[in-house]
Structure formats: structure tokens, C-alpha cells
Scaffold this active site. Structure first.
Site, PDB file in Angstrom:
ATOM      1  N   ASP A   1       0.881  -1.166   0.000  1.00 19.09           N
ATOM      2  CA  ASP A   1       0.000   0.000   0.000  1.00 19.09           C
ATOM      3  C   ASP A   1       0.918   1.215   0.000  1.00 19.09           C
ATOM      4  O   ASP A   1       1.551   1.525   1.011  1.00 19.09           O
ATOM      5  CB  ASP A   1      -0.883  -0.030   1.260  1.00 19.09           C
ATOM      6  CG  ASP A   1      -1.685   1.264   1.457  1.00 19.09           C
ATOM      7  OD1 ASP A   1      -1.654   2.136   0.571  1.00 19.09           O
ATOM      8  OD2 ASP A   1      -2.347   1.382   2.511  1.00 19.09           O
TER       9      ASP A   1
ATOM     10  N   LYS B   1       2.998  11.215  -3.424  1.00 18.98           N
ATOM     11  CA  LYS B   1       1.960  10.533  -4.200  1.00 18.98           C
ATOM     12  C   LYS B   1       1.041  11.531  -4.904  1.00 18.98           C
ATOM     13  O   LYS B   1       0.523  11.250  -5.981  1.00 18.98           O
ATOM     14  CB  LYS B   1       1.149   9.642  -3.262  1.00 18.98           C
ATOM     15  CG  LYS B   1       0.065   8.819  -3.921  1.00 18.98           C
ATOM     16  CD  LYS B   1      -0.535   7.858  -2.917  1.00 18.98           C
ATOM     17  CE  LYS B   1      -1.692   7.063  -3.478  1.00 18.98           C
ATOM     18  NZ  LYS B   1      -2.205   6.109  -2.471  1.00 18.98           N
TER      19      LYS B   1
ATOM     20  N   GLU C   1      -7.122   0.586  -4.676  1.00 23.63           N
ATOM     21  CA  GLU C   1      -7.163   0.481  -3.208  1.00 23.63           C
ATOM     22  C   GLU C   1      -8.505  -0.067  -2.701  1.00 23.63           C
ATOM     23  O   GLU C   1      -8.519  -0.969  -1.856  1.00 23.63           O
ATOM     24  CB  GLU C   1      -6.854   1.847  -2.578  1.00 23.63           C
ATOM     25  CG  GLU C   1      -5.373   2.202  -2.714  1.00 23.63           C
ATOM     26  CD  GLU C   1      -5.069   3.682  -2.523  1.00 23.63           C
ATOM     27  OE1 GLU C   1      -5.963   4.426  -2.067  1.00 23.63           O
ATOM     28  OE2 GLU C   1      -3.933   4.087  -2.827  1.00 23.63           O
TER      29      GLU C   1
ATOM     30  N   ASP D   1     -12.826   5.672   2.539  1.00 17.63           N
ATOM     31  CA  ASP D   1     -11.404   5.704   2.887  1.00 17.63           C
ATOM     32  C   ASP D   1     -10.995   7.110   3.323  1.00 17.63           C
ATOM     33  O   ASP D   1     -10.835   8.006   2.493  1.00 17.63           O
ATOM     34  CB  ASP D   1     -10.585   5.242   1.669  1.00 17.63           C
ATOM     35  CG  ASP D   1      -9.075   5.208   1.940  1.00 17.63           C
ATOM     36  OD1 ASP D   1      -8.624   5.768   2.963  1.00 17.63           O
ATOM     37  OD2 ASP D   1      -8.353   4.623   1.109  1.00 17.63           O
TER      38      ASP D   1
HETATM   39  P1  ADP Z   1      -3.034   7.342   3.902  1.00 17.23           P
HETATM   40  O1  ADP Z   1      -3.909   6.301   3.317  1.00 17.23           O
HETATM   41  O2  ADP Z   1      -3.400   8.734   3.488  1.00 17.23           O
HETATM   42  O3  ADP Z   1      -1.585   7.076   3.703  1.00 17.23           O
HETATM   43  P2  ADP Z   1      -3.622   6.313   6.612  1.00 17.23           P
HETATM   44  O4  ADP Z   1      -4.750   5.435   6.251  1.00 17.23           O
HETATM   45  O5  ADP Z   1      -2.382   5.688   7.091  1.00 17.23           O
HETATM   46  O6  ADP Z   1      -3.284   7.389   5.497  1.00 17.23           O
HETATM   47  O7  ADP Z   1      -4.180   7.301   7.751  1.00 17.23           O
HETATM   48  C1  ADP Z   1      -3.357   8.155   8.458  1.00 17.23           C
HETATM   49  C2  ADP Z   1      -4.220   9.018   9.346  1.00 17.23           C
HETATM   50  O8  ADP Z   1      -4.915   8.213  10.307  1.00 17.23           O
HETATM   51  C3  ADP Z   1      -3.410  10.040  10.144  1.00 17.23           C
HETATM   52  O9  ADP Z   1      -4.012  11.318  10.046  1.00 17.23           O
HETATM   53  C4  ADP Z   1      -3.504   9.500  11.550  1.00 17.23           C
HETATM   54  O10 ADP Z   1      -3.410  10.544  12.519  1.00 17.23           O
HETATM   55  C5  ADP Z   1      -4.875   8.866  11.556  1.00 17.23           C
HETATM   56  N1  ADP Z   1      -5.062   7.918  12.654  1.00 17.23           N
HETATM   57  C6  ADP Z   1      -4.295   6.838  12.951  1.00 17.23           C
HETATM   58  N2  ADP Z   1      -4.740   6.235  14.071  1.00 17.23           N
HETATM   59  C7  ADP Z   1      -5.834   6.931  14.491  1.00 17.23           C
HETATM   60  C8  ADP Z   1      -6.732   6.838  15.614  1.00 17.23           C
HETATM   61  N3  ADP Z   1      -6.593   5.869  16.533  1.00 17.23           N
HETATM   62  N4  ADP Z   1      -7.738   7.737  15.701  1.00 17.23           N
HETATM   63  C9  ADP Z   1      -7.870   8.716  14.794  1.00 17.23           C
HETATM   64  N5  ADP Z   1      -7.055   8.881  13.737  1.00 17.23           N
HETATM   65  C10 ADP Z   1      -6.048   8.003  13.583  1.00 17.23           C
HETATM   66 MG    MG Z   2      -4.554   4.754   2.305  1.00 15.33          MG
END
Ligand code: ADP
Ligand code: MG
Length: 618
Positions: free
Chosen positions: A23, A87, A187, A211
Site C-alpha cells: 500500500d 503521491k 485500493e 477511505d
Molecule cells: P493514507 O492512506 O493517506 O496514507 P492512513 O490510512 O495511514 O493514510 O491514515 C493516516 C491518518 O490516520 C493520520 O491522520 C492519523 O493521525 C490517523 N489515525 C491513525 N490512528 C488513528 C486513531 N486511533 N484515531 C484517529 N485517527 C487516527
Molecule cells: Mg490509504
């Protein structure tokens, strides 16, 4: 059946032909595999760390990159050398991202053209492909370190709305990282697979995938039937995500404590501290009712109710996107069988509640939302590896198909492993004023220079009426039917002249030869990309020189003496750089010439000039 070995020293499992799922996220990336023993997908994490690798690249004073958590420490304190959200730049020109240029705290080159963007870090220039390849390399190394075996094959996910150029850029990044990209998967499709959806041949279902990541929000409506995923619609907001939730908390605290933006600008470390505290608060509030901490000697606190009040408008925005996605798919909420939650930000209970209320059913959130996409990619990888025989694989192209562009480069129209039948079109233009014909050379293979690939066919599109370079629009179309027959068509859109040819792409190639071509492309990937970057920089440099020369010839009277002298000097410097094997030097000379010529070019922008910079020329 694949062989499994056990590394006696470490007790870890080894498996031949491991294909990993990746991913490659805007905020976080991760790599997953199907565990050879349990047959369950698992995200790979180093001892005592998270499975997530922040998608951030930091360059030290010598220009050496580090990726992930270490790089993240530099976000606020060394913004010019810390590249996040690469990205967002994949497959984009500066014009595409112009509106949001303020978002990037590092230098994105504004070359005012439609060629692909570059990022400048010190005296080096990086394409988003190179930047993403650093992240992929880190994931590859992580996998190799944990699995104790070389990893060379991967499935990589991309957003469902990614276009052809963005998907190709993702493939190239994989290749540059030394990975053979077996397939690019959407995705939301991967997330669905992780929930077991679409894995049974006779299953029919309509799925909504919600998402909410770090900086982006996507909703996709998918239809599965007979093991085939079809994207019915996508919607979202490319600048809405967890970062906005953090910002809402920061602003709340700043208001309460009388802290201004100016205060923070002056103390980057304080600002970084506050952002981290805000993110910590947000995560804490996903499972607690209040949060309290100490920052710079002050007590900061926030309750869950306060937080939910702050973010209600942001959640409402995402629900509006869901409404539009349903409308585009011509469906109503009750027609959705399953709602799948993806992205770290869906851990926020208020988000789950809003989505569940909108679709009128409980959401699927049992799989870790940070990992669900990578886990699904691993499942897809396992299917490709042939370990899941029940699953039908569609017919695919064994090698990439493309045409030759300026400088002998291979421009891929149909990537390898693309499903057939398929049809792809792309526009090209001429290189020389009054060019009356264009040679279309069709190649098959994975190398960046056509001379290393296999020529399938060639024809001339003649009768292009005389026009300045860059004005003709030649649409080249590749059509592959279900039998694997390729038809290549070229048509000049302004005049309507047209020509076509038929080829059998697989003709004469044995499996072993295909295998060898793939192997060669991997061994030479690094050198190929370097050569490609150099050829592209040279072509760009030559074009800019030609355009500037023509421009000066026409508009000399409108330029000051100083402008003429400066331009001539910059042109000379670029001319000299073109003779050397250094793409960073060429890039920086192009930049300098652009800086000098921009003011007067803007004063007297003429159609042919802007036209000449559009599209790749053949
Ligand atoms: P992307 O797909 O954009 O790379 P992710 O799916 O990894 O991103 O999401 C990252 C986001 O999720 C960040 O903003 C992070 O702060 C948030 N996040 C991670 N854990 C939690 C949680 N327990 N509660 C709320 N937000 C969260
Ligand atoms: Mg993602």
C-alpha cells in the site's frame, strides 16, 4: 506448491517466489504478505515498531535520503529537505497542482509547462517517481529483512481514480526500486478482498468503500460479479483527511491559549510539538472521553464532545461526497450490500457513526483500517503467485506495449499484465515546424530505451498539414482484442488523416524469452531510469532552447538590452549543459533560463510557444 524453508538462525520462514502486497499511501505506506503457514495476510513490522512507514523522504546535507519515521522528525524543522505526499505529484504536471502549490512546504518546480513536475532539494532534482521509489525501496528492504529472502515481485495499490499516467508512474517507481510490479490494484478493490469480498466465484455484491486517510478522502462504489470488480463511481476530496482533524484541535488550543500563527512560525520546534500533541489527542479520543497534556508549560486539554463539535463540518463534507458517489452510480443507499472502512481516520467513532447512519447499516471495521489495503494487496499477490487456484485470472498482456518517442524512449501505452481486451489512446505532437509525417514505431518490452525492446511494427502517418511544432494533435490508439491481436491506429485530429496497422504481440516469443526480457528489465532498471531522465532532460532542454530562440527572433523589439544579454547567457549555459551527462545540471540550467525568460514570455505569450510545450513529441 511453493517450497517453504525455515531459516535456522532466526526461525523465520522462507518461501520461494514470494510476491508482496504494497500500500503506497499518501501519508503512510506498508508491505504485507500471506503468511506461508497460517495462509492469513499479515502486515510486516520490524520488531517493536508499527507496520506503517510514513511516506516521507528526508535528505541530509549530503543529499542522502532516509525514509519513514526518522524522516518524519524533520517535517517542521527542515521543511525544504523533507518531502511528504509525493503521491499527490505522481503523473502530474505543474499546471495540474498549481492551485494547491501552497500545500507543499518544499520546492516544486514551476516550469509553467505541461511536462511532469519535479521537486528540487538542494542542487538535486527528483521526479515523484524517484521519490516514491525511495519509499518502495524501504518497504522492500523491510520485507527482505524480516523474511530473510530477496523480494523482487510486488502488487502495488493506487486510488481507483488514478489515471493512466499516474498508474504508469507508480509502476515505474516500483521498477526503479528493483521490484517487478505484477499488477496495479485499486485500493478499494484491495480493501474489499481483505474482507473476503469477491473471492468466491459466484458472489454478487455492491460495496461502498469509505477511505479517510491522512490527507485525502475517497469513496468508491464497487460492483463485484464473477470475481470481477467494477468501479461504478468514485468521489472524494483530495485535500481532506486526518491532518485536518489535527489542525482543528491545534486551532482550538491556540484560541484557548491565545497562541497565534506568528508565534508558531517563529518556533518551528514548538509548532511541531503542538501538531504532534494534537494528533496524539485525536488518537486518544478515539477510545477515551478526554485528553490532557502539557505543552511548553501550559496545560492543553480537550473532551471528546468538544472534538466532535469541531470536526462535524468535516465529516459532513465526506457524507456529501458519498451522496454524490451514489448518484453517479445511479444507486440509493439501500442498494449497498456492504460498507468497508479504510484509513486510519476511520478509527474516529464519530466518523463510523456518521457513515453507518448514512448507509443505514453497520460498517465493516473488523480489519485494521491502516492495514486493510496492504492486506488485500497481499491476497491479490497470492492469487497471482498461483497459490489460490480457485480464483480465475483474466487474460493479461505478458509484456508492455508502447511506441518510440523523442530520444529513443519507450512510451508505454499498455502496461504488462493489463487485462485484455483493452483499448488505450494517447496524444502526441510534432517536434519540428511544418513536419508533414510522423513515424509510429511499436515496441514490446520493459526497458526504457526502445533499442533494448522488441520492435513489432512501424508505419508512417503522412499528410499532416503544415503547422508549427507542437500544434498537430496525433492520437495514437492501441486496441487489443480478446485473442491478443493488437491494432495500432494513428490519427491527426485537426486534419483527420489516419493510418492503422495490425500486429500479433505474442508472435514468436516463448515463455522463456518473456521471462528473460523481464529479468533484463529488472537488472537494468536503475541504469535505464538514469538514462531516461537524462534523455528527457535533454529533450526538454532542446525544446526550450528552440522555443526561446524562436521567441526572441519574433519579439526582439519588446525586450530590453539587459533581458537579451541575460537570456543569451542562460541559453549558452544550457547549451553547454546539454553536452554533459548530468540531468541535475541540465535541470538547473533549464530552471535558470525559465526564471529569466518568464517575465517577458508572460508579457508576450503567443499560442505557438505554449502549444509547442504541450504533449510529448515523436
Ligand atoms: P493514507 O492512506 O493517506 O496514507 P492512513 O490510512 O495511514 O493514510 O491514515 C493516516 C491518518 O490516520 C493520520 O491522520 C492519523 O493521525 C490517523 N489515525 C491513525 N490512528 C488513528 C486513531 N486511533 N484515531 C484517529 N485517527 C487516527
Ligand atoms: Mg490509504
Amino acid at each position: 506448491m511453493a517450497k517453504i524453508g525455515i531459516n535456522i538462525a532466526t526461525g523465520s520462514l522462507q518461501q520461494a517466489e514470494m510476491i508482496v502486497g504494497i500500500d503506497l499511501g499518501t501519508t503512510n505506506s506498508l508491505v504485507a504478505i500471506i503468511h506461508p503457514e497460517t495462509k492469513q495476510p499479515v502486515a510486516l513490522r520490524e520488531f517493536n515498531t508499527s507496520s506503517l512507514v510514513p511516506s516521507i523522504v528526508h535528505f541530509d546535507e549530503f543529499g542522502n535520503p532516509t525514509v519513514g519515521e526518522t524522516a518524519r522528525q524533520f517535517l517542521e524543522v527542515d521543511p525544504q529537505h523533507t518531502i511528504f505526499s509525493a503521491k499527490r505529484l505522481m503523473g502530474k504536471s505543474y499546471k495540474d497542482i498549481q492551485e494547491n502549490a501552497g500545500y507543499f512546504a518544499y520546492k516544486v518546480i514551476d516550469d509553467n509547462t505541461e511536462s511532469l513536475v519535479k521537486v528540487q532539494v538542494g542542487d538535486q532534482f527528483f521526479s515523484p517517481i524517484e521519490l516514491s521509489s525511495f519509499i518502495l525501496k524501504e518497504l522492500k528492504q523491510r520485507a527482505e529483512h524480516i523474511l530473510k529472502t530477496p523480494v523482487t515481485k510486488a502488487v502495488i495499490t493506487v486510488p481507483a481514480y488514478f489515471n493512466d499516467a499516474q498508474r504508469q508512474a507508480t509502476r515505474d517507481a516500483g521498477k526503479l526500486a528493483g521490484l517487478d510490479v505484477m499488477r496495479i490494484v485499486n485500493e478499494p478493490t484491495a480493501a474489499s478482498l481483505a474482507y473476503g469480498l469477491g473471492l468466491k466465484a459466484d458472489q454478487e455484491a455492491t460495496i461502498a468503500v469509505y477511505d479517510l486517510g491522512g490527507g485525502t478522502f475517497d469513496v468508491s462504489i464497487l460492483q463485484i460479479s464473477n470475481g470481477i470488480f467494477e468501479v461504478l463511481s468514485t468521489n472524494g476530496d483530495t485535500y481532506l483527511g486526518g491532518d485536518d482533524l489535527d489542525r482543528a484541535i491545534m486551532q482550538f488550543w491556540m484560541q484557548a491559549g491565545g497562541i497565534t500563527m506568528e508565534d508558531l512560525k517563529q518556533h518551528q520546534t514548538l509548532a511541531q510539538g503542538l501538531r504532534l500533541k494534537a494528533e496524539e489527542a485525536k488518537k486518544h479520543l478515539s477510545s477515551h472521553d478526554r485528553f490532557s497534556t502539557d505543552w511548553n508549560g501550559e496545560v492543553l486539554s480537550i473532551t471528546k464532545a468538544e472534538f466532535e463539535g469541531l470536526i462535524a463540518p468535516l465529516i459532513a463534507k465526506t457524507i456529501n461526497c458519498c451522496t454524490r458517489a451514489l448518484a453517479d452510480a445511479k444507486l440509493t443507499a439501500d442498494k449497498i450490500d456492504t460498507v468497508v472502512m479504510v484509513g486510519g481516520s476511520t478509527r474516529v467513532p464519530a466518523v463510523k457513526a456518521a457513515v453507518s447512519a448514512f448507509f443505514g447499516k453497520p460498517v465493516n471495521d473488523s480489519v485494521n483500517p491502516d492495514e486493510v489495503v496492504a492486506l488485500g494487496a497481499a491476497i491479490q499477490a497470492d492469487i497471482l503467485a498461483g497459490n489460490n487456484k480457485d480464483f480465475l485470472l483474466l487474460d493479461i498482456t505478458p509484456l508492455s506495449l508502447g511506441i518510440e518517442t523523442m530520444g529513443g524512449l519507450m512510451d508505454v501505452l499498455v502496461p504488462r499484465n493489463a487485462k485484455i481486451p483493452t483499448s488505450v489512446g494517447r496524444q502526441y505532437t510534432t517536434h519540428v515546424d511544418g513536419q508533414g509525417s510522423m513515424r509510429i514505431s511499436v515496441y514490446q518490452g520493459e526497458r526504457d530505451l526502445v533499442k533494448d525492446n522488441r520492435k513489432l511494427a512501424e508505419f508512417n502517418l503522412t499528410g499532416i498539414p503544415g503547422m508549427p511544432a507542437g500544434l498537430p494533435k496525433v492520437e495514437v490508439q492501441f486496441l487489443i482484442d480478446a485473442d491478443g491481436i493488437l491494432i495500432v491506429k494513428a490519427k491527426e485530429l485537426r486534419s483527420g488523416v489516419e493510418q492503422s496497422i495490425e500486429v500479433k504481440p505474442q508472435f514468436g516469443l516463448t515463455d522463456a524469452e518473456v521471462e528473460q526480457m523481464l529479468l533484463d528489465s529488472l537488472t537494468n532498471a536503475k541504469q535505464d531510469m538514469v538514462t531516461r531522465a537524462l534523455v528527457e532532460a535533454r529533450t526538454e532542454g532542446e525544446q526550450i532552447l528552440a522555443v526561446t530562440e524562436k521567441f526572441i527572433g519574433k519579439n526582439q523589439a519588446q525586450l530590453t538590452q539587459a533581458e537579451l544579454i541575460d537570456t543569451a547567457a542562460a541559453m549558452q549555459a544550457l547549451q553547454l549543459a546539454l553536452t554533459m551527462e548530468d540531468k541535475n545540471l541540465i535541470q538547473s540550467k533549464i530552471e535558470e533560463l525559465n526564471e529569466i525568460s518568464r517575465p517577458f514570455a508572460e508579457r508576450a505569450m503567443d499560442q505557438a510557444v505554449s502549444g509547442a510545450l504541450k504533449g510529448k513529441s515523436i
